[in-house]
Design a protein around this motif. Structure first.
Motif, PDB file in Angstrom:
ATOM      1  N   HIS A   1      16.167 -30.961  19.587  1.00 34.07           N
ATOM      2  CA  HIS A   1      16.289 -31.632  18.292  1.00 34.07           C
ATOM      3  C   HIS A   1      17.530 -32.521  18.307  1.00 34.07           C
ATOM      4  O   HIS A   1      18.534 -32.147  18.933  1.00 34.07           O
TER       5      HIS A   1
ATOM      6  N   GLU B   1      14.253 -34.549  13.219  1.00 32.86           N
ATOM      7  CA  GLU B   1      14.533 -34.023  11.885  1.00 32.86           C
ATOM      8  C   GLU B   1      16.043 -33.921  11.734  1.00 32.86           C
ATOM      9  O   GLU B   1      16.785 -34.078  12.712  1.00 32.86           O
TER      10      GLU B   1
ATOM     11  N   HIS C   1       5.404 -34.494  13.204  1.00 32.69           N
ATOM     12  CA  HIS C   1       5.961 -33.151  12.949  1.00 32.69           C
ATOM     13  C   HIS C   1       5.703 -32.737  11.496  1.00 32.69           C
ATOM     14  O   HIS C   1       6.425 -31.921  10.941  1.00 32.69           O
TER      15      HIS C   1
ATOM     16  N   HIS D   1       8.299 -30.179   6.522  1.00 28.70           N
ATOM     17  CA  HIS D   1       8.844 -29.081   7.328  1.00 28.70           C
ATOM     18  C   HIS D   1       8.701 -27.702   6.687  1.00 28.70           C
ATOM     19  O   HIS D   1       9.597 -26.857   6.782  1.00 28.70           O
TER      20      HIS D   1
ATOM     21  N   PRO E   1       6.086 -27.346  12.096  1.00 29.11           N
ATOM     22  CA  PRO E   1       7.465 -26.899  11.957  1.00 29.11           C
ATOM     23  C   PRO E   1       7.606 -25.481  12.506  1.00 29.11           C
ATOM     24  O   PRO E   1       6.741 -24.625  12.268  1.00 29.11           O
ATOM     25  N   THR E   2       8.643 -25.251  13.281  1.00 29.12           N
ATOM     26  CA  THR E   2       8.969 -23.905  13.777  1.00 29.12           C
ATOM     27  C   THR E   2       7.797 -23.279  14.562  1.00 29.12           C
ATOM     28  O   THR E   2       7.606 -22.081  14.512  1.00 29.12           O
TER      29      THR E   2
ATOM     30  N   ASP F   1      11.964 -33.030  18.516  1.00 27.73           N
ATOM     31  CA  ASP F   1      11.530 -32.851  17.123  1.00 27.73           C
ATOM     32  C   ASP F   1      12.527 -33.595  16.236  1.00 27.73           C
ATOM     33  O   ASP F   1      13.671 -33.159  16.074  1.00 27.73           O
TER      34      ASP F   1
HETATM   35 ZN   LIG Z   1      11.208 -28.894  13.171  1.00 25.41          ZN
END
Ligand SMILES: [Zn+2]
Length: 313
Positions: free
Chosen positions: A249, A34, A105, A109, A145-146, A32
């Motif tokens: 990440h 970010e 993604h 976010h 996200p998440t 991911d």
């Molecule tokens: Zn993320």
């Protein structure tokens, strides 16, 4: 706080990988893409308006991941946050040229619980167009996200389908305080939205202990668990011929990232074992072959014998 110099040229430090033949790997590695300040743990602490002023550190660790993959001749899927695309574009184009998959993604976010269907539609379109314009590929996959597609936010699947994505990887089949669909399948499946829309879903790896499912496929779980446990989970899945998915990440390889205020549990989750992630990933890549989500999913999609799971009430 100083702002890092943005990369302006094609990166040269990632070694070229020889072109690999189509693989039969059943393990998908996902990243991911970010910054550390995009993590949900800081959502209440760092305002989006402040993001442009913060130090950008993802490029360095994205290069490290690219080097690891090249060294072990594995491929991965990079779910890229649209907000990062302008300054990471040279690196992302290089990764795409090496056979890695560039997926989406979203743009800024936000947990799906905090957006309306119209806002999600705009976010996905903006991110997809940014990736198409700057990286030159059309993303097939989406990760919220998440992992924030749950029963409560299952309407989002219709937006993902409508925006042209061919698969989703946003449903974590566990109990968790921020996300999770505890009774969802633990292998790839067809996710059915409340209105009957259908999309391929690839969930992260979990370990079934009978009374509970333990998430082992990434994030703090991957950093916390001993490498031997992870390797045994992957080996067991391989014996069952079960496809697996891991996620990481760039900021998880960065023990020197700035520390922001957060609750004790949240901060611990965000920072535990950051200094060990790269070595753990290296060892996993030594032991198992990984490929992109799309390459692992494609044969399953053709066989069309995947289970169907409805997120309708
Ligand atoms: Zn993320």
């Amino acid at each position: 706080m100083a702002t890092a110099v943005l990369p302006t040229a094609e990166p040269t430090t990632i070694p070229r990988m020889r072109v690999l033949a189509p693989s039969c790997a059943r393990n998908a590695l996902t990243v991911d893409v970010e910054e550390y300040f995009h993590a949900e743990v800081f959502a209440g602490e760092i305002a989006q308006d402040d993001w442009p002023r913060l130090e950008r550190r993802a490029a360095l660790f994205l290069e490290s991941i690219g080097e690891l993959l090249a060294r072990h001749e594995s491929r991965a899927t990079f779910f890229v946050l649209g907000w990062t695309v302008d300054y990471l574009a040279p690196l992302l184009r290089h990764l795409a040229s090496q056979g890695h998959e560039i997926a989406c993604h979203g743009f800024d976010h936000r947990h799906i619980r905090r957006v309306t269907p119209r806002e999600l539609r705009d976010d996905l379109r903006r991110a997809r167009e940014k990736i198409e314009d700057r990286v030159g590929v059309r993303p097939r996959g989406y990760r919220a996200p998440t992992f924030s597609i749950t029963r409560e936010t299952a309407w989002a699947l219709d937006v993902v389908i409508e925006q042209g994505f061919q698969y989703d990887s946003s449903i974590f089949p566990i109990h968790h305080d921020r996300y999770g669909v505890p009774d969802a399948p633990t292998s790839p499946f067809w996710a059915v939205s409340p209105t009957g829309g259908r999309i391929l879903e690839f969930p992260p790896l979990t370990l079934n202990l009978g009374i509970a499912r333990i998430p082992v496929g990434g994030g703090g779980y991957l950093r916390l668990l001993p490498g031997v446990v992870l390797r045994r989970c992957l080996a067991a899945a391989e014996r069952r011929d079960q496809p697996t998915l891991l996620y990481v990440h760039p900021w998880e390889l960065d023990p020197d990232q700035p520390l922001w205020p957060a609750g004790i549990l949240s901060r611990w989750r965000h920072t535990v074992n950051l200094a060990k992630t790269e070595a753990k990933l290296d060892r996993l890549l030594q032991s198992f072959r990984f490929d992109t989500v799309w390459r692992v999913l494609s044969p399953l999609r053709v066989e069309n014998d995947l289970p169907t799971f409805s997120l309708g009430s």
